[in-house]
Design an enzyme around this catalytic site. Structure first.
Site, PDB file in Angstrom:
ATOM      1  N   ASP A   1      57.884 -53.901  32.894  1.00  0.00           N
ATOM      2  CA  ASP A   1      57.563 -55.270  33.284  1.00  0.00           C
ATOM      3  C   ASP A   1      58.576 -55.784  34.313  1.00  0.00           C
ATOM      4  O   ASP A   1      59.781 -55.590  34.147  1.00  0.00           O
ATOM      5  CB  ASP A   1      57.620 -56.141  32.021  1.00  0.00           C
TER       6      ASP A   1
ATOM      7  N   GLU B   1      56.240 -52.475  37.355  1.00  0.00           N
ATOM      8  CA  GLU B   1      55.468 -53.630  37.816  1.00  0.00           C
ATOM      9  C   GLU B   1      56.283 -54.352  38.865  1.00  0.00           C
ATOM     10  O   GLU B   1      57.338 -54.922  38.563  1.00  0.00           O
ATOM     11  CB  GLU B   1      55.153 -54.595  36.673  1.00  0.00           C
TER      12      GLU B   1
END
Ligand code: NOJ
Length: 558
Positions: A220, A283
Site C-alpha cells: 500500500d 501501489e
C-alpha cells in the site's frame, strides 16, 4: 507452518515467474461472501467461492486480498491495528491457513495487502508511542516538535504538509507536546521507516506471512514510506489555477519518492526472494508511468494508473500505448489495471466517458484490450460480470473521506465500487443472509454470477474465453508489443510477438462499427481467434476486417 504448502498435484501454471505471465484477481474481503450472516464478507466466504476463480472457473492465477488484519475499520481495513493477525470480523488464523491450502489446491496463489506506511492509532506500537517520549516504541512514528505557537498560544505544525484526506498532515499530541504525521486519516499515524527498529519489525512481520505460505504482497502507498529526513515544507505551485485543491497546489517533493527509497525496497525484496516464485507489487501513490517504471525491477511490479485515468477513446489509448512503450520499453514489465477499490468501476467510468449506454459492450471490449496488452492484468472482483458503480445515498456512506467532503476537499464515495458480489438472484444474492454492509446495485437480480454463467455471450462468458486465450498463447502472455497505425480514428491496433508467434489485436472504440484494412499489419493472412464477441469478425480474402461497434478482434497469423 513451513512455506511449502503446495500440494504435489496442484494445477500451477507458469513456474516461478507466474506473476509476469499470470493474471491476478483482487478480492475485497468484506464484499465477497458472508458466511455468518452479519452482512460483512469473511474468509470462509472467500473459500466458498474459490471455484469461481480456479481452473474450472475464471482460471486466474493469483488472488490478492485487500487487508484482512484487525482494524477499527475507519479506512475499511487500511487502518491496521495488528499486522500479524486476522480480523475477527473476517475469521481466524485457522481460516486463513485453510484459505491458503484451498487456494493452492486449485492452483491459485495468495497475495496479501501490506499497509506498512501507517498503522491504526489503536495499534499497540502507537498506543505506547503517543503515551511517552520514552520506551521502545517512542520513535516508531514520525514525531516532531511544534514549529512555534500562534498568537493564541496554540502549537503550530512542523511544516506545511497536507493530509490526502483533507486538512493538515499533523496532529498535536498533548501527552508528548509534539505532532505526529498522518498522510491519511488522523487515526492513521505514519510509521518512521528511518528508524532501524521499525524496519526490522516490519520485515519480521513480512517473513511471518511468507512462512505461512503466502505467495506475494501488494504494498500500500509504498512510494511514501520514506520522507525527506529533515521534513522541509513542500514548495507551493506558483500558478495553480483557481479551484485547485490544496493537496494539488503543493509539489510533493519531500513527502514521497525519496532517492534512497529503492534501497529500502531492495531489502524487502531480498526477504521475498528467499523462496522462488514470491511476487510483490507496489501501489504507486500519485505519480505517472515514469515513476512506476523507475521503481519497477526484475522482481517487483509497480501499478501504473494510466488505464484508470484514460477515457474510452482510441486516440487516448494510442497515446497511452506509445507512452507505455517509450517509458517501460521492452524490458520493464508493467501492470494492466482498469479498476480497484479506490476507483469508479470501469464499466461505469469508461462507458460514461464516451456517452455509451451499453456498459456490457464496453466491459467486453476493455477486457479484450486488458488481456492482450503487455503486462500483468489485475482484475477487480465483479468486473467479470460487468459490475457497475452503485449509488449509495449520503446517509449510508461508509467511506470516511466521503463523509467529510467540503469545498476544498472533493472526494468520490468509494462505497460505490465496493458493493458486495452478487452471486445469484435470490434475496441476499448468495452473498449474505443478513443486511449487506453496502447495498447491492439495482440490477443485482439479473446481473449476477448464476445468471451469466450459462450465457456464453455474457460479460462472464467473454472473460472466461479471453483468459483461456491469453493463457494459451505465449505471445499474449509474454510477447513484445508494437502499436500499429492502421487507418481509422476509432481504431486501436497492436501486435504481440514472442518466439516467432504473432498475435494481432484490432479494436473499434465506436458504437458504429468500421472496416479496417489490415495491409499495414504486415505479414498475414490473419485468422480471427477470439475477442470481445463470441464468433469474432474475420478478415476477408483481401485483408479487410469489418468490425462491429465496440468489437475487439484477436487474430493469429495463418
Ligand atoms: C491506499 C488504499 O488503496 C486506500 O484504499 C487507502 O484509503 C489508502 N491507501 C490509505 O490507507
Amino acid at each position: 507452518m513451513s512455506g511449502s504448502t503446495w500440494p504435489a498435484s496442484s494445477p500451477v501454471r507458469h513456474g516461478t515467474e507466474w506473476w509476469r505471465e499470470g493474471i491476478v484477481y483482487q478480492v475485497y474481503p468484506r464484499s465477497y461472501g458472508d458466511t455468518d450472516g452479519n452482512g460483512v464478507g469473511d474468509l470462509p466466504g472467500i473459500i466458498e467461492h474459490l471455484d469461481h476463480l480456479g481452473v474450472d472457473g475464471l482460471g486466474i492465477d493469483g488472488v490478492w486480498l485487500s487487508p484482512i488484519y484487525p482494524s477499527p475499520g475507519l479506512d475499511v481495513g487500511y487502518d491496521v491495528s495488528d499486522h500479524s493477525a486476522v480480523d475477527p470480523l473476517l475469521g481466524t488464523m485457522d481460516d486463513f491457513d485453510r484459505l491458503v491450502r484451498e487456494a493452492h489446491a486449485r492452483g491459485l496463489r495468495v497475495i496479501l495487502d501490506l499497509v506498512m506506511n501507517h498503522t491504526s492509532d489503536q495499534h499497540a506500537w502507537f498506543k505506547a508511542s503517543r503515551a511517552s517520549r520514552e520506551g521502545p516504541f517512542a520513535d516508531f512514528y514520525v514525531w516532531r516538535d511544534p514549529a512555534g505557537r500562534d498568537a493564541d498560544g496554540r502549537p503550530l505544525p512542523p511544516n506545511n504538509w497536507l493530509s490526502f484526506f483533507g486538512g493538515s498532515a499533523w496532529q498535536y499530541e498533548p501527552a508528548r507536546e509534539q505532532f505526529y504525521l498522518h498522510t491519511f486519516l488522523v487515526e492513521q499515524p505514519e510509521v518512521d521507516w528511518r528508524n532501524p527498529a521499525v524496519e526490522a519489525a516490519q520485515l519480521k512481520m513480512v517473513r511471518g506471512w511468507l512462512d505461512r505460505g503466502v505467495d506475494g504482497f501488494r504494498l500500500d502507498v509504498f512510494n511514501i514510506f520514506l520522507k525527506h529526513p529533515d521534513l522541509p515544507s513542500n514548495p507551493e505551485l506558483a500558478d495553480a489555477p483557481e479551484g485547485t485543491k490544496p493537496w494539488d497546489r503543493q509539489i510533493h517533493k519531500y513527502d514521497r519518492d525519496q532517492p534512497d527509497f529503492p534501497a529500502l525496497i531492495a531489502k524487502f525484496r531480498a526477504i521475498v526472494d528467499e523462496q522462488p516464485g514470491r511476487m510483490s507489487v507496489g501501489e504507486l501513490f500519485y505519480g505517472g508511468p515514469e515513476t512506476s517504471a523507475s521503481l519497477s525491477n526484475a522482481n517487483h511490479l509497480v501499478f501504473d494508473w494510466e488505464l484508470v485515468r484514460a477515457p474510452w477513446s482510441a486516440a487516448e489509448y494510442r497515446g497511452l500505448l506509445d507512452r507505455r512503450q517509450a517509458i517501460f520499453g521492452d524490458d520493464i514489465w508493467p501492470t494492466v489495471v482498469l479498476s480497484n477499490h479506490d476507483q469508479s468501476r470501469h464499466a461505469t467510468r469508461l462507458a460514461a466517458s464516451a456517452g455509451i449506454a451499453d456498459t456490457d459492450a464496453v466491459a467486453r471490449a476493455a477486457a479484450t484490450i486488458a488481456f492482450t496488452l503487455r503486462g500483468t492484468p489485475f482484475l477487480y472482483y465483479g468486473e467479470e460480470i460487468g459490475l457497475r458503480d452503485v449509488e449509495v445515498p449520503f446517509d449510508e456512506i461508509i467511506d470516511p473521506p466521503a463523509r467529510r467532503v467540503e469545498k476544498d476537499f472533493v472526494w468520490w464515495n468509494r462505497d460505490g465500487c465496493r458493493s458486495p458480489m452478487p452471486w445469484d438472484g435470490a434475496p441476499g444474492h448468495g452473498f449474505t443472509t443478513g443486511r449487506p454492509w453496502i447495498r447491492f446495485g439495482d440490477d443485482a437480480d439479473t446481473r449476477n454470477v448464476a445468471a451469466q454463467a450459462p450465457d456464453p455471450d455474457s460479460v462472464l462468458g467473454a472473460y472466461k474465453r479471453l483468459i483461456a486465450l491469453r493463457h494459451g498463447r505465449a505471445s499474449l502472455r509474454r510477447g513484445l508489443l508494437r502499436r500499429l497505425d492502421l487507418p481509422g480514428d476509432d481504431v486501436l491496433a497492436y501486435v504481440r510477438e514472442s518466439d516467432g508467434e504473432l498475435t494481432l489485436v484490432v479494436a473499434d472504440f465506436s458504437e458504429r462499427g468500421t472496416t479496417v484494412d489490415l495491409a499495414g499489419a504486415g505479414a498475414g493472412p490473419w485468422r480471427a481467434i477470439g475477442g470481445s464477441h463470441r464468433g469474432p469478425s474475420a478478415p476477408d480474402a483481401g485483408g479487410s476486417l469489418s468490425l462491429r461497434g465496440l468489437e475487439v478482434v484477436v487474430l493469429a497469423q495463418d
